[in-house]
Design a protein around this motif. Structure first.
Motif, PDB file in Angstrom:
ATOM      1  N   LEU A  79       0.845  -1.182   0.000  1.00  0.00           N
ATOM      2  CA  LEU A  79       0.000   0.000   0.000  1.00  0.00           C
ATOM      3  C   LEU A  79       0.885   1.238   0.000  1.00  0.00           C
ATOM      4  O   LEU A  79       1.746   1.402   0.863  1.00  0.00           O
ATOM      5  CB  LEU A  79      -0.898  -0.013   1.243  1.00  0.00           C
ATOM      6  CG  LEU A  79      -2.106   0.928   1.261  1.00  0.00           C
ATOM      7  CD1 LEU A  79      -3.107   0.548   0.174  1.00  0.00           C
ATOM      8  CD2 LEU A  79      -2.783   0.877   2.630  1.00  0.00           C
ATOM      9  N   ALA A  80       0.692   2.101  -0.986  1.00  0.00           N
ATOM     10  CA  ALA A  80       1.503   3.320  -1.087  1.00  0.00           C
ATOM     11  C   ALA A  80       1.109   4.301   0.005  1.00  0.00           C
ATOM     12  O   ALA A  80      -0.075   4.454   0.331  1.00  0.00           O
ATOM     13  CB  ALA A  80       1.333   3.954  -2.459  1.00  0.00           C
ATOM     14  N   TYR A  81       2.114   4.974   0.583  1.00  0.00           N
ATOM     15  CA  TYR A  81       1.818   5.970   1.608  1.00  0.00           C
ATOM     16  C   TYR A  81       1.417   7.282   0.951  1.00  0.00           C
ATOM     17  O   TYR A  81       2.140   7.803   0.090  1.00  0.00           O
ATOM     18  CB  TYR A  81       3.032   6.215   2.505  1.00  0.00           C
ATOM     19  CG  TYR A  81       2.758   7.245   3.575  1.00  0.00           C
ATOM     20  CD1 TYR A  81       2.056   6.900   4.714  1.00  0.00           C
ATOM     21  CD2 TYR A  81       3.183   8.560   3.419  1.00  0.00           C
ATOM     22  CE1 TYR A  81       1.788   7.842   5.692  1.00  0.00           C
ATOM     23  CE2 TYR A  81       2.925   9.507   4.386  1.00  0.00           C
ATOM     24  CZ  TYR A  81       2.218   9.147   5.519  1.00  0.00           C
ATOM     25  OH  TYR A  81       1.941  10.082   6.479  1.00  0.00           O
ATOM     26  N   VAL A  82       0.266   7.798   1.324  1.00  0.00           N
ATOM     27  CA  VAL A  82      -0.197   9.093   0.831  1.00  0.00           C
ATOM     28  C   VAL A  82      -0.653   9.921   2.023  1.00  0.00           C
ATOM     29  O   VAL A  82      -0.970   9.396   3.099  1.00  0.00           O
ATOM     30  CB  VAL A  82      -1.345   8.949  -0.187  1.00  0.00           C
ATOM     31  CG1 VAL A  82      -0.881   8.217  -1.433  1.00  0.00           C
ATOM     32  CG2 VAL A  82      -2.540   8.228   0.437  1.00  0.00           C
TER      33      VAL A  82
ATOM     34  N   THR B 288      -5.731  12.785   0.508  1.00  0.00           N
ATOM     35  CA  THR B 288      -5.421  12.243  -0.806  1.00  0.00           C
ATOM     36  C   THR B 288      -6.165  10.928  -0.996  1.00  0.00           C
ATOM     37  O   THR B 288      -6.298  10.140  -0.057  1.00  0.00           O
ATOM     38  CB  THR B 288      -3.906  12.009  -0.935  1.00  0.00           C
ATOM     39  OG1 THR B 288      -3.208  13.219  -0.644  1.00  0.00           O
ATOM     40  CG2 THR B 288      -3.549  11.523  -2.333  1.00  0.00           C
ATOM     41  N   PRO B 289      -6.709  10.670  -2.208  1.00  0.00           N
ATOM     42  CA  PRO B 289      -7.376   9.385  -2.444  1.00  0.00           C
ATOM     43  C   PRO B 289      -6.461   8.216  -2.082  1.00  0.00           C
ATOM     44  O   PRO B 289      -5.280   8.193  -2.435  1.00  0.00           O
ATOM     45  CB  PRO B 289      -7.670   9.418  -3.951  1.00  0.00           C
ATOM     46  CG  PRO B 289      -7.800  10.868  -4.265  1.00  0.00           C
ATOM     47  CD  PRO B 289      -6.801  11.567  -3.383  1.00  0.00           C
ATOM     48  N   GLY B 290      -7.004   7.244  -1.380  1.00  0.00           N
ATOM     49  CA  GLY B 290      -6.233   6.090  -0.952  1.00  0.00           C
ATOM     50  C   GLY B 290      -5.606   6.233   0.425  1.00  0.00           C
ATOM     51  O   GLY B 290      -4.951   5.308   0.903  1.00  0.00           O
TER      52      GLY B 290
END
Length: 371
Positions: free
Chosen positions: A239-242, A246-248
């Motif tokens: 899972l990308a860190y945002v 931010t979406p996600g």
């Protein structure tokens, strides 16, 4: 193995009849434990004797407890190792008991590589096989192994005394010690060494693996297992860190990311889950290196007709909720404001309880045989 400046080794044999009931609960108000992250005791003595086992030490008062435990931001932590900054109180030991059940169910047993382990522990004349559980926590794995292999000697080692209800199996004992200080007193003493969920408190994991090699008998097996601090999406991709908004964005990912950085800043070998197979292969003392990764959903969000999978997912969600709640001392000591920590924990807990996100936890296990 590297040590903290001015660190004095305290290593003791622990017996459950000498309890810490009055000082071991984070809810206790009458203890005299140190209440500052910096109030580490500088007194003590080397508990080593000529015997392979440390000297017997009986816990008889809250003064004794100061050698082992301290209060930090409302929770009880170990008082020997400033790298490992997760709790060591009753609440945490109940969480570790739950985590032990999750991992046992996910693996389908107490250990990976069952053929190698059972071969190393087969009965033989003379000295009985021996098992070392490093970072034994609540002691659940060590006790279960002692019951499964009643002819083996089982030793559990941790920074703080385990919480044991009832009598210990006669072939099981616990010692209080810091694995960072090595196992020179246990040369060639064990047939299986098990280390699970300890990487946050280990400053040099490759060196620890070398210590394990020296403590193993030829043909002995080392097993290392740990949960990855990286969270994975429903397709089992990292899972990308945002940032928030931010979406996600995920609060659960946010708090795990904060904990990962805090543990790394304290010197923990937090990348061990992904690196351990490489470290084992690079060590000439080992052969037959293997590894296994287990993905478990955090919460019953998946579509499954298998009640066992649903139970494991529900148990892991509860484990994560308790884990997140126990991060308070770590995050506050890292400089996060109390209101920021409280918000991260509250929002992450809501995400998990309401199944707003579909995420996996990944547990990585690696093993090798001593040449």
């Amino acid at each position: 193995m590297s040590t903290c400046p001015n660190q004095t080794r305290m290593s003791f044999l622990w017996a459950p009849r000498h309890g810490l009931e009055d000082i071991y609960s984070s809810e206790s108000s009458g203890s005299s434990l140190p209440d500052s992250p910096n109030d580490l005791s500088e007194s003590g003595s080397d508990g080593r004797s000529g015997s392979p086992a440390p000297s017997l030490y009986s816990f008889t008062s809250s003064v004794d407890g100061q050698l082992m435990l301290r209060q930090v931001y409302g929770r009880i932590l170990n008082n020997q190792n400033d790298t490992y900054f997760l709790p060591a109180d009753n609440e945490e030991h109940r969480r570790l008991d739950l985590q032990h059940q999750v991992i046992t169910l996910a693996l389908g047993g107490l250990f990976p590589a069952p053929d190698l382990v059972r071969r190393a522990l087969r009965p033989r004349p003379g000295t009985p096989p021996a098992i070392l559980d490093v970072g034994t926590g609540s002691g659940s794995w060590a006790i279960d192994m002692a019951k499964l292999f009643p002819y083996c000697t089982v030793v559990g080692v941790d920074l703080a005394p385990p919480r044991v209800d009832g009598d210990l199996p006669p072939n099981c004992r616990f010692e209080i010690d810091d694995a960072n200080l090595g196992f020179a007193h246990y040369q060639g003493a064990f047939d299986v060494i098990h280390a699970r969920a300890i990487s946050a408190g280990i400053r040099d994991y490759p060196q620890l693996l070398q210590e394990f090699a020296q403590a193993l008998r030829p043909g002995g097996v080392v097993i290392s297992g740990d949960g990855d601090m990286q969270i994975f999406d429903e397709w089992r991709q990292p899972l990308a860190y945002v940032e928030e908004g931010t979406p996600g964005f995920s609060w659960t990912h946010r708090v795990f990311f904060a904990a990962y950085n805090a543990m790394k800043n304290r010197g923990g070998s937090i990348d061990t889950p992904s690196m351990c197979p490489t470290w084992l292969r690079a060590n000439d003392a080992y052969t037959d290196v293997g590894w296994h990764k287990v993905f478990v959903p955090i919460g019953p969000w998946g579509q499954t007709n298998d009640p066992r999978e649903r139970v494991i997912a529900e148990m892991l969600r509860e484990d994560c909720l308790r884990y997140i709640a126990g991060l308070t001392p770590l995050l506050l000591s890292e400089g996060y404001l109390p209101e920021s920590v409280e918000k991260m924990q509250r929002e992450a807990a809501a995400e998990l309880r309401e199944l707003r996100i579909r995420i996996y936890s990944r547990w990585a296990f690696a093993w090798a045989v001593k040449k």
